[in-house]
Design a protein around this motif. Structure first.
Motif, PDB file in Angstrom:
ATOM      1  N   UNK A  46       0.865  -1.175   0.000  1.00 45.18           N
ATOM      2  CA  UNK A  46       0.000   0.000   0.000  1.00 45.18           C
ATOM      3  C   UNK A  46       0.904   1.227   0.000  1.00 45.18           C
ATOM      4  N   UNK A  47       0.769   2.080  -1.007  1.00 47.07           N
ATOM      5  CA  UNK A  47       1.485   3.354  -1.028  1.00 47.07           C
ATOM      6  C   UNK A  47       0.694   4.355  -0.202  1.00 47.07           C
ATOM      7  N   UNK A  48       1.360   5.032   0.727  1.00 49.67           N
ATOM      8  CA  UNK A  48       0.649   5.947   1.623  1.00 49.67           C
ATOM      9  C   UNK A  48       1.258   7.346   1.575  1.00 49.67           C
ATOM     10  N   UNK A  49       0.472   8.282   2.077  1.00 47.87           N
ATOM     11  CA  UNK A  49       0.966   9.640   2.288  1.00 47.87           C
ATOM     12  C   UNK A  49       0.120  10.289   3.375  1.00 47.87           C
ATOM     13  N   UNK A  50       0.732  11.217   4.090  1.00 49.98           N
ATOM     14  CA  UNK A  50       0.019  11.976   5.112  1.00 49.98           C
ATOM     15  C   UNK A  50       0.156  13.465   4.829  1.00 49.98           C
ATOM     16  N   UNK A  51      -0.860  14.215   5.200  1.00 49.65           N
ATOM     17  CA  UNK A  51      -0.751  15.678   5.275  1.00 49.65           C
ATOM     18  C   UNK A  51      -0.873  16.047   6.743  1.00 49.65           C
ATOM     19  N   UNK A  52      -0.042  16.998   7.176  1.00 51.52           N
ATOM     20  CA  UNK A  52       0.076  17.283   8.606  1.00 51.52           C
ATOM     21  C   UNK A  52      -0.009  18.779   8.891  1.00 51.52           C
ATOM     22  N   UNK A  53      -0.025  19.074  10.197  1.00 53.01           N
ATOM     23  CA  UNK A  53      -0.060  20.478  10.627  1.00 53.01           C
ATOM     24  C   UNK A  53       1.307  21.131  10.549  1.00 53.01           C
ATOM     25  N   UNK A  54       2.361  20.357  10.339  1.00 61.32           N
ATOM     26  CA  UNK A  54       3.709  20.912  10.268  1.00 61.32           C
ATOM     27  C   UNK A  54       4.723  19.835   9.973  1.00 61.32           C
ATOM     28  N   UNK A  55       6.012  20.242   9.958  1.00 63.62           N
ATOM     29  CA  UNK A  55       7.080  19.320   9.612  1.00 63.62           C
ATOM     30  C   UNK A  55       7.887  18.841  10.802  1.00 63.62           C
ATOM     31  N   UNK A  56       7.604  19.354  11.997  1.00 64.77           N
ATOM     32  CA  UNK A  56       8.285  18.909  13.207  1.00 64.77           C
ATOM     33  C   UNK A  56       7.599  17.630  13.674  1.00 64.77           C
ATOM     34  N   UNK A  57       8.272  16.481  13.505  1.00 63.04           N
ATOM     35  CA  UNK A  57       7.625  15.201  13.791  1.00 63.04           C
ATOM     36  C   UNK A  57       7.250  15.041  15.257  1.00 63.04           C
ATOM     37  N   UNK A  58       7.887  15.781  16.130  1.00 66.58           N
ATOM     38  CA  UNK A  58       7.548  15.676  17.556  1.00 66.58           C
ATOM     39  C   UNK A  58       6.209  16.326  17.870  1.00 66.58           C
ATOM     40  N   UNK A  59       5.781  17.300  17.037  1.00 71.37           N
ATOM     41  CA  UNK A  59       4.536  18.021  17.333  1.00 71.37           C
ATOM     42  C   UNK A  59       3.491  17.950  16.239  1.00 71.37           C
ATOM     43  N   UNK A  60       3.885  17.530  15.045  1.00 69.02           N
ATOM     44  CA  UNK A  60       2.954  17.543  13.908  1.00 69.02           C
ATOM     45  C   UNK A  60       1.787  16.587  14.141  1.00 69.02           C
ATOM     46  N   UNK A  61       0.599  17.038  13.730  1.00 72.26           N
ATOM     47  CA  UNK A  61      -0.600  16.206  13.808  1.00 72.26           C
ATOM     48  C   UNK A  61      -1.053  15.868  12.390  1.00 72.26           C
ATOM     49  N   UNK A  62      -1.542  14.670  12.217  1.00 74.64           N
ATOM     50  CA  UNK A  62      -2.011  14.226  10.901  1.00 74.64           C
ATOM     51  C   UNK A  62      -3.418  14.754  10.665  1.00 74.64           C
ATOM     52  N   UNK A  63      -3.631  15.362   9.501  1.00 74.72           N
ATOM     53  CA  UNK A  63      -4.962  15.863   9.155  1.00 74.72           C
ATOM     54  C   UNK A  63      -5.544  15.168   7.917  1.00 74.72           C
ATOM     55  N   UNK A  64      -4.718  14.383   7.229  1.00 77.72           N
ATOM     56  CA  UNK A  64      -5.215  13.593   6.097  1.00 77.72           C
ATOM     57  C   UNK A  64      -4.308  12.385   5.915  1.00 77.72           C
ATOM     58  N   UNK A 102     -15.684  17.748  12.252  1.00 78.48           N
ATOM     59  CA  UNK A 102     -16.561  16.584  12.134  1.00 78.48           C
ATOM     60  C   UNK A 102     -15.861  15.351  11.582  1.00 78.48           C
ATOM     61  N   UNK A 103     -14.594  15.472  11.168  1.00 80.44           N
ATOM     62  CA  UNK A 103     -13.833  14.310  10.686  1.00 80.44           C
ATOM     63  C   UNK A 103     -13.473  13.416  11.869  1.00 80.44           C
ATOM     64  N   UNK A 104     -13.195  12.140  11.643  1.00 82.49           N
ATOM     65  CA  UNK A 104     -12.848  11.249  12.760  1.00 82.49           C
ATOM     66  C   UNK A 104     -11.536  11.647  13.415  1.00 82.49           C
ATOM     67  N   UNK A 105     -11.387  11.282  14.686  1.00 83.50           N
ATOM     68  CA  UNK A 105     -10.110  11.444  15.369  1.00 83.50           C
ATOM     69  C   UNK A 105      -9.134  10.392  14.846  1.00 83.50           C
ATOM     70  N   UNK A 106      -7.876  10.555  15.208  1.00 79.78           N
ATOM     71  CA  UNK A 106      -6.845   9.663  14.664  1.00 79.78           C
ATOM     72  C   UNK A 106      -7.134   8.202  14.966  1.00 79.78           C
TER      73      UNK A 106
END
Length: 554
Positions: free
Chosen positions: A16-34, A78-82
């Protein structure tokens, strides 16, 4: 789905090829939004097998990030949580290898989100197309999605959306496969080792807080319990012989009476009811066949002729086949009896599920028919990739190394035979017709001798009944040889570096051509070794006697 093994060819990988879109590029704080995924199977992208979801990060999305991916707070409301989204994605992924671009970043943010949500986390087996791009073409000035796509001639769309970038990563991965093969990177483990060798790239990722994007090969994996008996004994060690046969005009009651008398659960049916005839002239009737007829028709079923009830054609196996092959064939065909044929295709015995009850059949015993029923070179590769784990388990059972080599050689021969069947089908579909005359595809070298190890290359030849060099028959078999070699190469048995393959003219020809060729080979050897021949004819050294000297003078 086949279990993930380092021996799995990349062209046969289920991923499965995957990708994420996040709130930022700092992996310690970034949250996934897609989060998105696209299926890959047998070297092909499966765009209809897709997963995509927005995720509510529970905090505002920075405007600078929204400028890149276009996702804003209102979009994720209204989107699901992680936790909910990840559960759905895990079901979609179903244990397949993950593929992505800059995969270390995606793994790092997934791990961070799982930790925040209190979810168990185990790093999945994965590959990074960014690193594979370095392996495939070290001269590229960078390995961005856009640069890789341009080099490989891929048109991508939907950049900076999770689904668009996942699709791009999938297409790039598939397009990289032939370039990786040219650099002798064909299997999952070879790809992992090649990526792990890019130490500078990996160190850059570590400094950025990324997870190591590939897994280190696990050499301890095993198929589990395995019965060495099935791999060290042949069918003729277990078969019942001679078979019991009955004439096809006999009744079902006659057959049941004979089975009861002989204490057997099946009987073979032919025109004359004689044993040891050509396999093609027989059918089989089992106790269960008669019971089903009785359930459907009542007592009158007993008066039916066995010729009406018999199953044809027979499912069969060769006397010299390993027992594991019989187990696999019965499991695949869902039958309980196998006819046993000799080299002349005569019915010489029968083997039943009852004979095999003491064997622990499982994943380790599914080699033959997975290959023999494979519909493509990639499907053959999936089955071939299970062999190292089987060999490892047999070694753990302290089975003689010569027997393990024999099992490997048997699978090389099965792979070669299936490659010929697929090649014939491809040629017929392309309008080249059926073979113009009978032929044999020979397995040479260690595979032919029964001494093959786990990293064989191709050694094969074609002998066809008739046809002069350059004839239509000769050209047909030249195409067949090329198809066979290409299929085997894709399936995990690479081209012979010495050229001993039927695709090359020196290793194919008519029976007459081969007789001439072999005579020339033998003659050349004889001419090169006159001194050695004289030495072999000379008496062994011993005490010198006058008689011997006189004889030498004369």
């Amino acid at each position: 789905m086949k279990p993930i093994s380092g021996a799995m060819p990349l062209a046969a990988l289920e991923a499965v090829a995957i990708d994420t879109e996040t709130t930022g590029l700092d992996t310690a704080r970034a949250r996934i939004i897609q989060l998105a995924g696209i299926g890959i199977e047998l070297g092909r992208v499966k765009p209809d097998e897709a997963f995509e979801t927005l995720i509510d990060p529970g905090e505002p999305i920075p405007e600078a990030s929204s400028e890149i991916h276009g996702i804003r707070d209102g979009d994720v409301r209204g989107a699901p949580a992680f936790a909910e989204a990840f559960a759905a994605f895990s079901a979609f992924r179903a244990g397949r290898v993950l593929v992505g671009h800059s995969m270390g970043f995606d793994l790092a943010v997934l791990q961070g989100e799982a930790t925040r949500a209190g979810l168990p986390w185990a790093k999945p087996r994965s590959l990074c197309v960014r690193l594979l791009g370095v392996v495939a073409n070290p001269r590229l000035h960078d390995q961005s999605l856009d640069t890789l796509a341009s080099w490989l001639g891929i048109s991508i769309s939907g950049r900076h959306s999770a689904k668009g970038d996942a699709r791009a990563a999938a297409e790039i991965f598939v397009a990289l496969l032939p370039h990786l093969a040219e650099r002798h990177v064909r299997t999952l483990a070879e790809a992992e080792r090649a990526c792990l060798g890019l130490s500078t790239r990996l160190e850059d990722g570590h400094r950025a807080g990324w997870v190591e994007p590939v897994s280190r090969p696990d050499l301890s994996a095993s198929t589990g319990a395995i019965d060495p008996y099935a791999y060290s004994h042949r069918v003729d060690d277990l078969m019942a012989s001679p078979v019991v046969a009955i004439a096809e005009n006999a009744t079902a009651k006659d057959a049941i009476d004979l089975m009861a008398e002989r204490r057997i659960s099946s009987i073979f049916v032919s025109a004359d009811g004689a044993p040891n005839g050509p396999l093609s002239t027989y059918g089989i009737v089992t106790e269960r066949d008669v019971m089903r007829r009785i359930a459907a028709h009542g007592a009158q079923a007993l008066e039916m002729s066995v010729g009406e009830i018999a199953t044809r054609p027979l499912a069969s196996i060769a006397t010299e086949a390993f027992v594991y092959r019989a187990v696999a064939r019965m499991e695949r065909l869902h039958i309980r009896h196998l006819a046993v044929r000799d080299e002349s295709d005569r019915l010489v015995g029968v083997i039943s599920a009852r004979d095999l009850l003491r064997l622990r059949a499982g994943a380790a015993i599914s080699l033959d028919d997975a290959i023999g029923s494979a519909s493509s070179a990639e499907a053959m590769a999936q089955a071939w990739a299970t062999l190292p784990a089987v060999a490892r388990s047999l070694g753990a059972e302290e089975l003689d190394a010569r027997i393990i080599a024999g099992v490997v050689s048997e699978e090389v021969r099965v792979m070669t035979r299936r490659a010929a069947e697929l090649a014939e089908a491809a040629m017929k579909q392309a309008g080249h017709g059926s073979p113009p005359c009978p032929y044999a595809l020979l397995v040479l070298g260690s595979g032919g001798r029964g001494e093959s190890l786990l990293a064989p290359d191709q050694d094969n030849a074609i002998v066809f009944a008739e046809g002069a060099p350059g004839s239509e028959a000769c050209r047909w078999f030249a195409q067949l040889g090329s198809h066979v070699s290409d299929i085997l190469d894709t399936a995990g048995i690479p081209y012979c570096t010495g050229g001993v393959m039927a695709r090359n003219e020196a290793w194919r020809g008519s029976r007459e051509t081969w007789q001439t060729r072999i005579a020339e080979w033998v003659g050349a050897v004889e001419r090169r070794r006159p001194a050695q021949r004289r030495h072999l004819l000379r008496p062994a050294p011993g005490p010198r006697r006058p008689v011997a000297r006189r004889a030498a003078v004369r």
